[in-house]
Design a protein around this motif. Structure first.
Motif, PDB file in Angstrom:
ATOM      1  N   SER A   1       0.759  -1.277  -0.207  1.00  0.00           N
ATOM      2  CA  SER A   1      -0.054  -0.091  -0.019  1.00  0.00           C
ATOM      3  C   SER A   1       0.956   1.365  -0.147  1.00  0.00           C
ATOM      4  N   LYS A   2       0.329   2.434  -0.468  1.00  0.00           N
ATOM      5  CA  LYS A   2       1.080   3.662  -0.432  1.00  0.00           C
ATOM      6  C   LYS A   2       1.401   4.186   0.904  1.00  0.00           C
ATOM      7  N   LEU A   3       0.607   3.667   1.994  1.00  0.00           N
ATOM      8  CA  LEU A   3       0.829   4.057   3.313  1.00  0.00           C
ATOM      9  C   LEU A   3       2.252   3.225   3.997  1.00  0.00           C
ATOM     10  N   SER A   4       2.214   1.844   3.404  1.00  0.00           N
ATOM     11  CA  SER A   4       3.531   1.225   3.695  1.00  0.00           C
ATOM     12  C   SER A   4       4.589   1.602   3.042  1.00  0.00           C
ATOM     13  N   VAL A   5       4.754   2.216   1.900  1.00  0.00           N
ATOM     14  CA  VAL A   5       5.824   2.206   1.370  1.00  0.00           C
ATOM     15  C   VAL A   5       6.187   3.898   1.706  1.00  0.00           C
ATOM     16  N   LEU A   6       5.204   4.803   2.152  1.00  0.00           N
ATOM     17  CA  LEU A   6       5.623   5.989   3.029  1.00  0.00           C
ATOM     18  C   LEU A   6       6.315   5.693   4.200  1.00  0.00           C
ATOM     19  N   ALA A   7       5.727   4.735   5.277  1.00  0.00           N
ATOM     20  CA  ALA A   7       6.442   4.490   6.436  1.00  0.00           C
ATOM     21  C   ALA A   7       7.854   3.853   6.069  1.00  0.00           C
ATOM     22  N   ALA A   8       7.852   3.149   5.082  1.00  0.00           N
ATOM     23  CA  ALA A   8       9.437   2.856   4.734  1.00  0.00           C
ATOM     24  C   ALA A   8      10.313   3.625   4.488  1.00  0.00           C
ATOM     25  N   ILE A   9      10.042   4.628   3.494  1.00  0.00           N
ATOM     26  CA  ILE A   9      10.854   5.761   3.039  1.00  0.00           C
ATOM     27  C   ILE A   9      11.039   6.621   4.442  1.00  0.00           C
ATOM     28  N   ILE A  10      10.102   6.864   5.262  1.00  0.00           N
ATOM     29  CA  ILE A  10      10.613   7.672   6.435  1.00  0.00           C
ATOM     30  C   ILE A  10      11.366   6.857   7.420  1.00  0.00           C
ATOM     31  N   ARG A  11      11.196   5.571   7.571  1.00  0.00           N
ATOM     32  CA  ARG A  11      12.482   4.957   8.330  1.00  0.00           C
ATOM     33  C   ARG A  11      13.491   4.855   7.764  1.00  0.00           C
ATOM     34  N   PHE A  12      13.773   4.887   6.405  1.00  0.00           N
ATOM     35  CA  PHE A  12      14.883   5.044   5.642  1.00  0.00           C
ATOM     36  C   PHE A  12      15.694   6.256   5.999  1.00  0.00           C
ATOM     37  N   GLY A  13      14.799   7.284   5.948  1.00  0.00           N
ATOM     38  CA  GLY A  13      15.171   8.609   6.263  1.00  0.00           C
ATOM     39  C   GLY A  13      15.590   9.000   7.542  1.00  0.00           C
ATOM     40  N   PHE A  14      15.250   8.283   8.530  1.00  0.00           N
ATOM     41  CA  PHE A  14      15.578   8.488   9.920  1.00  0.00           C
ATOM     42  C   PHE A  14      16.954   7.821  10.065  1.00  0.00           C
ATOM     43  N   MET A  15      17.116   6.671   9.268  1.00  0.00           N
ATOM     44  CA  MET A  15      18.333   5.792   9.201  1.00  0.00           C
ATOM     45  C   MET A  15      19.486   6.571   8.671  1.00  0.00           C
ATOM     46  N   LEU A  16      19.150   7.100   7.491  1.00  0.00           N
ATOM     47  CA  LEU A  16      20.287   8.014   6.775  1.00  0.00           C
ATOM     48  C   LEU A  16      20.795   9.120   7.799  1.00  0.00           C
ATOM     49  N   VAL A  17      19.777   9.803   8.375  1.00  0.00           N
ATOM     50  CA  VAL A  17      20.187  11.111   9.222  1.00  0.00           C
ATOM     51  C   VAL A  17      20.871  10.555  10.411  1.00  0.00           C
ATOM     52  N   GLY A  18      20.509   9.271  11.050  1.00  0.00           N
ATOM     53  CA  GLY A  18      21.150   8.839  12.028  1.00  0.00           C
ATOM     54  C   GLY A  18      22.606   8.434  11.666  1.00  0.00           C
ATOM     55  N   ILE A  19      22.920   7.704  10.458  1.00  0.00           N
ATOM     56  CA  ILE A  19      24.237   7.775   9.826  1.00  0.00           C
ATOM     57  C   ILE A  19      25.012   8.761   9.693  1.00  0.00           C
ATOM     58  N   ALA A  20      24.457   9.795   9.215  1.00  0.00           N
ATOM     59  CA  ALA A  20      25.154  10.972   8.834  1.00  0.00           C
ATOM     60  C   ALA A  20      25.333  11.681  10.156  1.00  0.00           C
ATOM     61  N   GLY A  21      24.724  11.733  11.046  1.00  0.00           N
ATOM     62  CA  GLY A  21      24.757  12.533  12.356  1.00  0.00           C
ATOM     63  C   GLY A  21      26.051  11.687  13.192  1.00  0.00           C
ATOM     64  N   LEU A  22      25.994  10.438  13.135  1.00  0.00           N
ATOM     65  CA  LEU A  22      26.884   9.610  13.824  1.00  0.00           C
ATOM     66  C   LEU A  22      28.434   9.792  13.078  1.00  0.00           C
ATOM     67  N   ALA A  23      28.173   9.884  11.787  1.00  0.00           N
ATOM     68  CA  ALA A  23      29.743  10.256  10.891  1.00  0.00           C
ATOM     69  C   ALA A  23      30.164  11.499  11.488  1.00  0.00           C
ATOM     70  N   VAL A  24      29.478  12.685  11.454  1.00  0.00           N
ATOM     71  CA  VAL A  24      29.708  13.920  11.700  1.00  0.00           C
ATOM     72  C   VAL A  24      30.270  13.807  13.223  1.00  0.00           C
ATOM     73  N   GLU A  25      29.650  13.131  14.273  1.00  0.00           N
ATOM     74  CA  GLU A  25      29.920  13.198  15.609  1.00  0.00           C
ATOM     75  C   GLU A  25      31.307  12.486  15.844  1.00  0.00           C
ATOM     76  N   LEU A  26      31.492  11.393  15.027  1.00  0.00           N
ATOM     77  CA  LEU A  26      32.693  10.585  15.306  1.00  0.00           C
ATOM     78  C   LEU A  26      33.848  11.107  14.671  1.00  0.00           C
ATOM     79  N   PHE A  27      33.700  11.695  13.380  1.00  0.00           N
ATOM     80  CA  PHE A  27      34.779  12.113  12.840  1.00  0.00           C
ATOM     81  C   PHE A  27      35.201  13.691  12.663  1.00  0.00           C
ATOM     82  N   LYS A  28      34.638  14.399  13.419  1.00  0.00           N
ATOM     83  CA  LYS A  28      34.906  15.887  13.586  1.00  0.00           C
ATOM     84  C   LYS A  28      36.100  15.814  14.289  1.00  0.00           C
ATOM     85  N   ASP A  29      36.789  17.307  14.261  1.00  0.00           N
ATOM     86  CA  ASP A  29      37.962  17.528  15.022  1.00  0.00           C
ATOM     87  C   ASP A  29      37.678  17.289  16.717  1.00  0.00           C
TER      88      ASP A  29
END
Length: 118
Positions: A19-47
């Protein structure tokens, strides 16, 4: 000659499209994961970030270097816990890292919204 079954796709008649709702939920979960990975990468590898602090603390002395085998063993145990013994079946505990990364992503989205930066 080989006989071709006329209704060879009959077994798939009950499969429903997502359904369109399950696709939207999967996109939101994927977005949260990408932001989490980017946030951890910034936090880990900054000066003077978390990664450099952990490495400095770990290699500070020979006593703290004894933690390296313990850390490797714990990571191995986590891998065994999250991995499925059989390739054809999946374990529900394998979804735990995804949910943890989604929570981290939600934290970084909140932090981005309130402070304007990671």
């Amino acid at each position: 000659m080989a006989q071709i079954e006329p209704n060879k796709y009959l077994k798939n008649k009950d499969i429903k499209a997502e359904s369109k709702l399950s696709v939207l939920a999967a996109i939101i979960r994927f977005g949260f994961m990408l932001v989490g990975i980017a946030g951890l990468a910034v936090e880990l590898f900054k000066d003077n970030g978390l990664f450099s602090k952990i490495m400095n603390k770990l290699f500070e002395s020979t006593t703290t270097m004894l933690w390296i085998p313990v850390i490797i063993f714990v990571l191995w145990l986590l891998n065994r816990w999250f991995s499925s013994p059989n390739k054809s079946e999946t374990k529900r505990s394998g979804d735990l890292p995804m949910y943890i990364m989604m929570v981290i992503g939600a934290y970084y989205i909140y932090r981005l919204y309130t402070t304007g930066s990671f």
